[in-house]
Design a protein around this motif. Structure first.
Motif, PDB file in Angstrom:
ATOM      1  N   MET A   1      52.081  42.364-113.592  1.00  0.00           N
ATOM      2  CA  MET A   1      53.029  44.222-113.123  1.00  0.00           C
ATOM      3  C   MET A   1      52.571  43.986-114.457  1.00  0.00           C
ATOM      4  SD  MET A   1      55.078  45.036-111.333  1.00  0.00           S
ATOM      5  CE  MET A   1      55.582  44.824-109.805  1.00  0.00           C
ATOM      6  N   LYS A   2      52.113  43.270-116.022  1.00  0.00           N
ATOM      7  CA  LYS A   2      51.655  43.383-116.813  1.00  0.00           C
ATOM      8  C   LYS A   2      50.523  44.278-117.339  1.00  0.00           C
ATOM      9  CE  LYS A   2      50.672  40.900-121.135  1.00  0.00           C
ATOM     10  NZ  LYS A   2      50.362  39.484-121.689  1.00  0.00           N
ATOM     11  N   GLY A   3      49.454  44.416-116.218  1.00  0.00           N
ATOM     12  CA  GLY A   3      48.873  45.603-116.918  1.00  0.00           C
ATOM     13  C   GLY A   3      49.549  47.182-116.575  1.00  0.00           C
ATOM     14  N   GLU A   4      50.426  47.397-115.528  1.00  0.00           N
ATOM     15  CA  GLU A   4      50.517  48.446-115.014  1.00  0.00           C
ATOM     16  C   GLU A   4      51.347  48.648-116.328  1.00  0.00           C
ATOM     17  OE1 GLU A   4      50.510  45.682-113.501  1.00  0.00           O
ATOM     18  OE2 GLU A   4      50.301  47.137-111.243  1.00  0.00           O
ATOM     19  N   ALA A   5      52.795  47.735-117.299  1.00  0.00           N
ATOM     20  CA  ALA A   5      53.428  48.015-117.973  1.00  0.00           C
ATOM     21  C   ALA A   5      53.284  48.318-119.022  1.00  0.00           C
ATOM     22  CB  ALA A   5      54.413  46.913-118.359  1.00  0.00           C
ATOM     23  N   TRP A   6      51.792  48.239-119.781  1.00  0.00           N
ATOM     24  CA  TRP A   6      51.097  48.440-120.525  1.00  0.00           C
ATOM     25  C   TRP A   6      50.714  50.375-120.185  1.00  0.00           C
ATOM     26  CZ3 TRP A   6      52.039  47.332-125.070  1.00  0.00           C
ATOM     27  CH2 TRP A   6      52.219  45.639-125.405  1.00  0.00           C
ATOM     28  N   ALA A  58      53.887  36.867-114.144  1.00  0.00           N
ATOM     29  CA  ALA A  58      52.143  36.827-114.718  1.00  0.00           C
ATOM     30  C   ALA A  58      52.095  36.410-112.687  1.00  0.00           C
ATOM     31  CB  ALA A  58      51.406  35.728-115.032  1.00  0.00           C
ATOM     32  N   ARG A  59      50.938  37.840-111.693  1.00  0.00           N
ATOM     33  CA  ARG A  59      50.799  38.066-110.957  1.00  0.00           C
ATOM     34  C   ARG A  59      49.679  37.206-111.188  1.00  0.00           C
ATOM     35  NH1 ARG A  59      51.347  44.259-109.277  1.00  0.00           N
ATOM     36  NH2 ARG A  59      50.100  43.417-111.206  1.00  0.00           N
ATOM     37  N   PRO A  60      48.924  36.928-109.786  1.00  0.00           N
ATOM     38  CA  PRO A  60      47.281  36.686-109.793  1.00  0.00           C
ATOM     39  C   PRO A  60      46.237  37.472-110.111  1.00  0.00           C
ATOM     40  CG  PRO A  60      48.431  35.730-107.413  1.00  0.00           C
ATOM     41  CD  PRO A  60      49.640  36.561-108.663  1.00  0.00           C
ATOM     42  N   GLU A  61      47.114  39.252-109.983  1.00  0.00           N
ATOM     43  CA  GLU A  61      45.992  40.306-110.347  1.00  0.00           C
ATOM     44  C   GLU A  61      46.475  39.962-111.897  1.00  0.00           C
ATOM     45  OE1 GLU A  61      48.865  39.722-107.966  1.00  0.00           O
ATOM     46  OE2 GLU A  61      47.850  41.313-106.616  1.00  0.00           O
ATOM     47  N   ASP A  62      46.846  39.564-112.430  1.00  0.00           N
ATOM     48  CA  ASP A  62      47.042  39.744-113.905  1.00  0.00           C
ATOM     49  C   ASP A  62      46.447  38.304-114.865  1.00  0.00           C
ATOM     50  OD1 ASP A  62      49.060  41.596-113.884  1.00  0.00           O
ATOM     51  OD2 ASP A  62      50.409  40.067-113.555  1.00  0.00           O
ATOM     52  N   LEU A  63      45.714  37.150-113.471  1.00  0.00           N
ATOM     53  CA  LEU A  63      45.207  36.257-114.648  1.00  0.00           C
ATOM     54  C   LEU A  63      43.922  36.769-114.594  1.00  0.00           C
ATOM     55  CD1 LEU A  63      47.932  33.785-113.173  1.00  0.00           C
ATOM     56  CD2 LEU A  63      47.483  34.037-115.723  1.00  0.00           C
ATOM     57  N   PRO A  64      42.676  36.265-115.037  1.00  0.00           N
ATOM     58  CA  PRO A  64      41.583  36.148-115.160  1.00  0.00           C
ATOM     59  C   PRO A  64      40.583  35.528-114.155  1.00  0.00           C
ATOM     60  CG  PRO A  64      41.472  36.367-117.507  1.00  0.00           C
ATOM     61  CD  PRO A  64      43.398  36.500-115.927  1.00  0.00           C
ATOM     62  N   ILE A  68      41.301  34.795-104.651  1.00  0.00           N
ATOM     63  CA  ILE A  68      41.796  35.300-104.608  1.00  0.00           C
ATOM     64  C   ILE A  68      42.339  34.660-102.904  1.00  0.00           C
ATOM     65  CG2 ILE A  68      41.050  37.034-102.370  1.00  0.00           C
ATOM     66  CD1 ILE A  68      38.331  37.013-103.484  1.00  0.00           C
ATOM     67  N   ARG A  69      42.420  33.369-102.977  1.00  0.00           N
ATOM     68  CA  ARG A  69      43.769  32.859-101.878  1.00  0.00           C
ATOM     69  C   ARG A  69      44.809  32.651-103.287  1.00  0.00           C
ATOM     70  NH1 ARG A  69      39.880  28.148-102.702  1.00  0.00           N
ATOM     71  NH2 ARG A  69      40.604  27.470-104.034  1.00  0.00           N
ATOM     72  N   GLU A  70      45.076  32.792-103.836  1.00  0.00           N
ATOM     73  CA  GLU A  70      46.556  33.297-104.856  1.00  0.00           C
ATOM     74  C   GLU A  70      47.499  34.305-104.301  1.00  0.00           C
ATOM     75  OE1 GLU A  70      46.594  31.728-108.589  1.00  0.00           O
ATOM     76  OE2 GLU A  70      44.501  30.592-108.512  1.00  0.00           O
ATOM     77  N   ALA A  71      46.213  34.823-104.257  1.00  0.00           N
ATOM     78  CA  ALA A  71      47.384  36.140-103.596  1.00  0.00           C
ATOM     79  C   ALA A  71      47.962  36.496-101.999  1.00  0.00           C
ATOM     80  CB  ALA A  71      46.463  38.117-104.245  1.00  0.00           C
ATOM     81  N   ALA A  72      47.477  35.839-101.765  1.00  0.00           N
ATOM     82  CA  ALA A  72      47.836  35.859-100.006  1.00  0.00           C
ATOM     83  C   ALA A  72      49.277  35.387 -99.714  1.00  0.00           C
ATOM     84  CB  ALA A  72      46.511  34.591-100.098  1.00  0.00           C
ATOM     85  N   GLY A  73      49.501  35.948 -98.683  1.00  0.00           N
ATOM     86  CA  GLY A  73      50.807  35.632 -98.081  1.00  0.00           C
ATOM     87  C   GLY A  73      51.544  37.084 -98.092  1.00  0.00           C
ATOM     88  N   ARG A  74      52.969  36.846 -97.828  1.00  0.00           N
ATOM     89  CA  ARG A  74      53.891  37.431 -97.835  1.00  0.00           C
ATOM     90  C   ARG A  74      54.424  38.407 -99.863  1.00  0.00           C
ATOM     91  NH1 ARG A  74      59.552  38.101 -95.324  1.00  0.00           N
ATOM     92  NH2 ARG A  74      60.901  39.474 -95.934  1.00  0.00           N
TER      93      ARG A  74
END
Length: 129
Positions: A1-6, A58-64, A68-74
């Protein structure tokens, strides 16, 4: 969410600066109001996104360095089919028409809008995330 928040914070700051400059130079109340409302709407979205970022982290998308598997699941809960949004939209349209046509239609619109908004907001209270 950090990128969207900025992103929305920058948009809100842009509209704040634009409103200030336009208000000083143009003296047009409609333009100042439109830009001011744009600032408020972008600011509300930015505040919501910052709140979500502080609450969930931070979501996985926020961490460089994330995999990819960290964003898997519900990821989120999406409610089942519902007619409440349609009811809320119809009520909003009736309220808008009531502003033009008369108080009687506006009152009918609020009567349709209220159950639509309440039903839409509270239809999934028993859901556990």
């Amino acid at each position: 969410m950090k990128g969207e928040a900025w992103l929305f914070t920058g948009t809100a700051l842009f509209f704040a600066a634009t409103t200030l400059v336009y208000g000083l130079l143009a003296r047009d109340p409609a333009g100042v109001a439109a830009l001011g409302v744009s600032f408020v709407m972008a600011g509300l979205v930015a505040a919501y996104l910052w709140r979500q970022y502080r609450r969930d982290g931070a979501r996985p998308e926020d961490l460089p360095e994330a995999e990819i598997r960290e964003a898997a699941g519900r990821r989120a809960f999406f409610p089942a089919r519902s007619y409440f949004p349609v009811l809320a939209a119809a009520g909003t349209a009736l309220v808008g028409l009531g502003v033009v046509q008369g108080l009687w239609l506006c009152l009918i619109g609020f009567g349709v809008l209220l159950p639509g908004v309440l039903g839409f907001a509270f239809q999934n209270l028993d859901h556990e995330d």
